[in-house]
Design a protein around this motif. Sequence first.
Motif, PDB file in Angstrom:
ATOM      1  N   ILE A 302     -75.884 -86.589  -8.118  1.00  0.00           N
ATOM      2  CA  ILE A 302     -77.251 -86.706  -8.651  1.00  0.00           C
ATOM      3  C   ILE A 302     -77.591 -85.492  -9.502  1.00  0.00           C
ATOM      4  O   ILE A 302     -78.219 -85.614 -10.569  1.00  0.00           O
ATOM      5  N   HIS A 303     -77.160 -84.318  -9.055  1.00  0.00           N
ATOM      6  CA  HIS A 303     -77.415 -83.093  -9.820  1.00  0.00           C
ATOM      7  C   HIS A 303     -76.725 -83.132 -11.182  1.00  0.00           C
ATOM      8  O   HIS A 303     -77.236 -82.568 -12.160  1.00  0.00           O
ATOM      9  N   ALA A 304     -75.565 -83.777 -11.264  1.00  0.00           N
ATOM     10  CA  ALA A 304     -74.871 -83.881 -12.548  1.00  0.00           C
ATOM     11  C   ALA A 304     -75.603 -84.817 -13.506  1.00  0.00           C
ATOM     12  O   ALA A 304     -75.433 -84.724 -14.728  1.00  0.00           O
ATOM     13  N   ILE A 305     -76.427 -85.717 -12.960  1.00  0.00           N
ATOM     14  CA  ILE A 305     -77.204 -86.620 -13.816  1.00  0.00           C
ATOM     15  C   ILE A 305     -78.517 -85.956 -14.235  1.00  0.00           C
ATOM     16  O   ILE A 305     -78.850 -85.902 -15.422  1.00  0.00           O
ATOM     17  N   ARG A 306     -79.243 -85.436 -13.279  1.00  0.00           N
ATOM     18  CA  ARG A 306     -80.491 -84.717 -13.538  1.00  0.00           C
ATOM     19  C   ARG A 306     -80.503 -83.446 -12.708  1.00  0.00           C
ATOM     20  O   ARG A 306     -80.180 -83.483 -11.518  1.00  0.00           O
ATOM     21  N   PRO A 307     -80.898 -82.324 -13.289  1.00  0.00           N
ATOM     22  CA  PRO A 307     -80.848 -81.052 -12.561  1.00  0.00           C
ATOM     23  C   PRO A 307     -81.739 -81.064 -11.322  1.00  0.00           C
ATOM     24  O   PRO A 307     -82.933 -81.324 -11.408  1.00  0.00           O
ATOM     25  N   LEU A 308     -81.144 -80.797 -10.182  1.00  0.00           N
ATOM     26  CA  LEU A 308     -81.893 -80.670  -8.934  1.00  0.00           C
ATOM     27  C   LEU A 308     -82.086 -79.208  -8.553  1.00  0.00           C
ATOM     28  O   LEU A 308     -83.118 -78.822  -8.016  1.00  0.00           O
ATOM     29  N   PHE A 309     -81.090 -78.384  -8.822  1.00  0.00           N
ATOM     30  CA  PHE A 309     -81.136 -76.967  -8.458  1.00  0.00           C
ATOM     31  C   PHE A 309     -80.444 -76.150  -9.544  1.00  0.00           C
ATOM     32  O   PHE A 309     -79.449 -75.470  -9.272  1.00  0.00           O
TER      33      PHE A 309
END
Length: 474
Positions: A302-309
């Motif tokens: 998910i982080h690779a799709i939209r930045p989470l952290f």
Amino acid sequence: MTGPRNWLTTALRLVAGIAIVVPAALLAGASPAAAHPMPHSVVQLDVHQASVTARLELPVDDLSRAGGIDLSDTTRATLSGRADAIRTYLREHIHPISSGGKAWQVSVGALSLSRTEQTSTGPYRELVAKAVLTPPAGADVRHFTFDYDVIVHQVVTHTVLVTVRQDWDAGQVDGEGTTQVGTIRIDTRTMTVPALKVDLGDGSAWRGFLAMVKLGGDHILTGTDHLLFLLILLLPAPLAATGRRWGGLVGARRALGRIGRITLAFTAGHSVALAVTALGRLDVPGWPVEAFIAASILVGAIHAIRPLFPGKEALVALVFGLGHGMAFSFVLAEMHLSTGQLVTSLLGFNLGIELVQLLLVFLALPSLLVLARLRVQPALRLTGAVLTGTAAAGWLADRLGLPNPVARAADSAGSHTTLLLASLTVTVLAATAWTLTTRRHARPGPAEPPTTTCEPYGTDRSAGIADSAAAQTH
């Protein structure tokens, strides 16, 4: 006298003929199943520093016949009612003896029933028993006499295959293959069961250490989930986060710094957890750890799709690395090593993991940097993230008790390590070639000479010379 003798001879011949023809007819009409070879027993030895663990695989029908214990209607639920009789029988027929002639202690532990099939046999029920063979103090576990006649003492056609599954000092640690030690069967000339001489040769801590280095490397290569977590976390490392989107580049030096910090943090996390769990001999349940690993991969996707952290990838790698380290410790826990062997194994196993991990990061590094500069980068990044997230979701469901084909397909990918390494190598070569080609085209050409204005042919230069002379005079 001739008549009676001829009559007697004829009668004897007739009886002999019947004795030959009738069994032959019965054999010819027998079903093919009657000619199937009977299953044999298997004894698998795990050699430890101060004891030997034996796994006994015994055909139920032959065991019932030899031990006088009726197991025909025994199920897993009712096995406990006959457990004491089975253990007593096994202890009476297992007698390891040291080289000095001293008897070993034998304790029989867990019993279980299963169905199996050997080569050239039909399916049959099998009793699996675990026995611990402990020599007297100072005796050598690598050289002993194995006096064993379970089933064989009554079923003269029975055979016992003795193998070694694990032998740390000999470098045999993966538990996947076995080494043949010998065969136990009755001697038809004396009708006795000769004891088997077990000679495992000389072992060393160095061979055990090297075997653990290899095992650690193999584990990270075939551990698809561990690789996916690290690679998916590295995928957006060269990108800059703008709001809740990945856009633009951070520069090669900064991208390299991010990749290095993420890799080192993951290494530190799983190394600490591996050491604490293994040396502390902590009995950690397997399924929560495996589910945690699947969740970590899903978060990374998910982080690779939209930045989470954004900017905190190293901290996340450190935290999730703790769970991955606990999973690594399960491999060491299954080997039941002594403290000295465990410390050596921990160093070798972790070294193997790190060497292969660094190799894979170095192979993926050029591709990550080149991918960030391509116009198709968003599409490729999203495709990789979606595939990784799908695999992680399948693993998470499977490890929570919901088996599914996605998890099975993802697990099978771990068996294609050669294809993985070949793909990464080809990608590295392509990325390097693309980078060199791009720089060559972007390099400025040779400097052009200054342009001069040519005067028209036939122009009188005397005026220009005179003006120059006048300027110098003044």
